[in-house]
Design a protein around this motif. Structure first.
Motif, PDB file in Angstrom:
ATOM      1  N   ASN A 182     -29.617 -42.612 119.285  1.00 59.15           N
ATOM      2  CA  ASN A 182     -30.513 -41.711 120.023  1.00 59.15           C
ATOM      3  C   ASN A 182     -29.876 -40.347 120.283  1.00 59.15           C
ATOM      4  OD1 ASN A 182     -32.805 -43.470 120.378  1.00 59.15           O
ATOM      5  ND2 ASN A 182     -31.519 -44.656 121.763  1.00 59.15           N
ATOM      6  N   MET A 183     -28.569 -40.234 120.107  1.00 61.31           N
ATOM      7  CA  MET A 183     -27.903 -38.940 120.257  1.00 61.31           C
ATOM      8  C   MET A 183     -28.282 -37.980 119.128  1.00 61.31           C
ATOM      9  SD  MET A 183     -24.068 -40.347 121.190  1.00 61.31           S
ATOM     10  CE  MET A 183     -23.341 -38.713 120.916  1.00 61.31           C
ATOM     11  N   PHE A 184     -28.861 -38.526 118.071  1.00 64.20           N
ATOM     12  CA  PHE A 184     -29.129 -37.740 116.869  1.00 64.20           C
ATOM     13  C   PHE A 184     -30.594 -37.921 116.466  1.00 64.20           C
ATOM     14  CE2 PHE A 184     -24.805 -39.388 116.945  1.00 64.20           C
ATOM     15  CZ  PHE A 184     -24.109 -38.192 117.079  1.00 64.20           C
ATOM     16  N   PRO A 185     -31.488 -37.161 117.085  1.00 66.30           N
ATOM     17  CA  PRO A 185     -32.925 -37.384 116.870  1.00 66.30           C
ATOM     18  C   PRO A 185     -33.361 -37.230 115.428  1.00 66.30           C
ATOM     19  CG  PRO A 185     -32.507 -35.354 118.116  1.00 66.30           C
ATOM     20  CD  PRO A 185     -31.234 -36.108 118.084  1.00 66.30           C
ATOM     21  N   ALA A 186     -32.752 -36.331 114.670  1.00 67.24           N
ATOM     22  CA  ALA A 186     -33.163 -36.160 113.277  1.00 67.24           C
ATOM     23  C   ALA A 186     -32.750 -37.370 112.434  1.00 67.24           C
ATOM     24  CB  ALA A 186     -32.570 -34.882 112.699  1.00 67.24           C
ATOM     25  N   ILE A 187     -31.566 -37.912 112.680  1.00 68.93           N
ATOM     26  CA  ILE A 187     -31.123 -39.098 111.939  1.00 68.93           C
ATOM     27  C   ILE A 187     -31.935 -40.310 112.369  1.00 68.93           C
ATOM     28  CG2 ILE A 187     -29.174 -40.644 111.493  1.00 68.93           C
ATOM     29  CD1 ILE A 187     -27.333 -38.218 111.774  1.00 68.93           C
ATOM     30  N   ARG A 188     -32.257 -40.389 113.650  1.00 65.21           N
ATOM     31  CA  ARG A 188     -33.125 -41.475 114.112  1.00 65.21           C
ATOM     32  C   ARG A 188     -34.484 -41.393 113.434  1.00 65.21           C
ATOM     33  NH1 ARG A 188     -34.341 -44.804 118.905  1.00 65.21           N
ATOM     34  NH2 ARG A 188     -36.602 -45.078 118.885  1.00 65.21           N
ATOM     35  N   ALA A 189     -35.059 -40.196 113.351  1.00 67.09           N
ATOM     36  CA  ALA A 189     -36.360 -40.023 112.700  1.00 67.09           C
ATOM     37  C   ALA A 189     -36.269 -40.412 111.227  1.00 67.09           C
ATOM     38  CB  ALA A 189     -36.833 -38.582 112.852  1.00 67.09           C
ATOM     39  N   HIS A 190     -35.155 -40.077 110.591  1.00 72.29           N
ATOM     40  CA  HIS A 190     -34.943 -40.468 109.201  1.00 72.29           C
ATOM     41  C   HIS A 190     -34.919 -41.984 109.068  1.00 72.29           C
ATOM     42  CE1 HIS A 190     -32.434 -41.436 105.657  1.00 72.29           C
ATOM     43  NE2 HIS A 190     -33.057 -40.413 105.101  1.00 72.29           N
ATOM     44  N   THR A 191     -34.226 -42.644 109.964  1.00 71.58           N
ATOM     45  CA  THR A 191     -34.171 -44.108 109.949  1.00 71.58           C
ATOM     46  C   THR A 191     -35.564 -44.699 110.105  1.00 71.58           C
ATOM     47  OG1 THR A 191     -31.923 -44.119 110.846  1.00 71.58           O
ATOM     48  CG2 THR A 191     -33.206 -46.134 111.110  1.00 71.58           C
TER      49      THR A 191
END
Length: 216
Positions: A182-191
């Motif tokens: 959750n610290m990395f919203p863009a990577i979370r969105a990618h996941t």
């Protein structure tokens, strides 16, 4: 083609792409904790004793074994040009390779210090010290990816590519490394976008994670 893989290792990136391509292949699960990778039968395939290893038939009973994730992903893209899973322009392809090599040469090494410290030191104290730095180092790597690499929604922008299964695979290591996705919203969105793909939904359970546990 025959893929030798182990659960949640970097070989998952290759497994995901093979499934995405949709061409026939065989997958052989290796239990690294049971030391399957050191059995003579597998060492005859890959003397490195590592996964992934992709066995490719060349005809007349001849085979070639490819190892190293970036090389395998690039090969699959180039022999399946109809799938458009890698940039066709030379410089754009080099950009994709730059990202995948960053994952292989920097991020994977940072992650490996948690469980594979014995590769670098025989000292238990040094191994413990390396493991203690993993969360910070992996968080730094993810921040760099989010700021400098991930264009969105996919790594290279609008088109899914060979970079995306690799980033997804690495993102699966974060919780175990003590990093909050959750610290990395863009990577979370990618996941989250990856988990919508049918190929991903078929392969993830084979790597020991029920669907829905990747994004929390």
């Amino acid at each position: 083609m025959k893929l030798y893989y182990s659960k949640l290792s970097s070989s998952m990136a290759v497994h995901l792409l093979l499934e995405e391509i949709g061409r026939p292949y065989t997958a052989v699960a290796m239990d690294l904790k049971a030391k399957d990778q050191f059995h003579p039968e597998f060492l005859s395939v890959n003397p490195k004793g590592r996964v992934p290893a992709l066995v490719i038939e060349r005809g007349a009973g001849k085979t070639v074994v490819l190892t190293e994730v970036p090389a395998i992903l690039a090969y699959l893209a180039q022999v399946h040009e109809d799938q458009s899973i890698a940039p066709s322009e030379v410089l754009d392809f080099a950009v994709a390779q730059s990202f995948n090599m960053y994952l292989a040469a920097t991020v994977h090494i940072a992650h490996a210090h948690r469980l594979r410290g014995a590769r670098w030191s025989d000292s238990p104290d040094c191994q413990h010290s390396m493991a203690a730095k993993v969360a910070d180092n992996m968080a730094d790597c993810m921040a760099f990816i989010e700021q400098h690499y991930l264009k969105g929604p996919w790594v290279l922008g609008q088109n899914y590519s060979i970079c995306d299964p690799y980033l997804f695979t690495v993102s699966q290591w974060l919780a175990g490394d003590g990093v909050d996705l959750n610290m990395f919203p863009a990577i979370r969105a990618h996941t989250e976008e990856m988990l919508k793909r049918p190929a991903v939904r078929r392969i993830v359970p084979l790597h020991g994670q029920p669907l829905g546990e990747q994004v929390m």
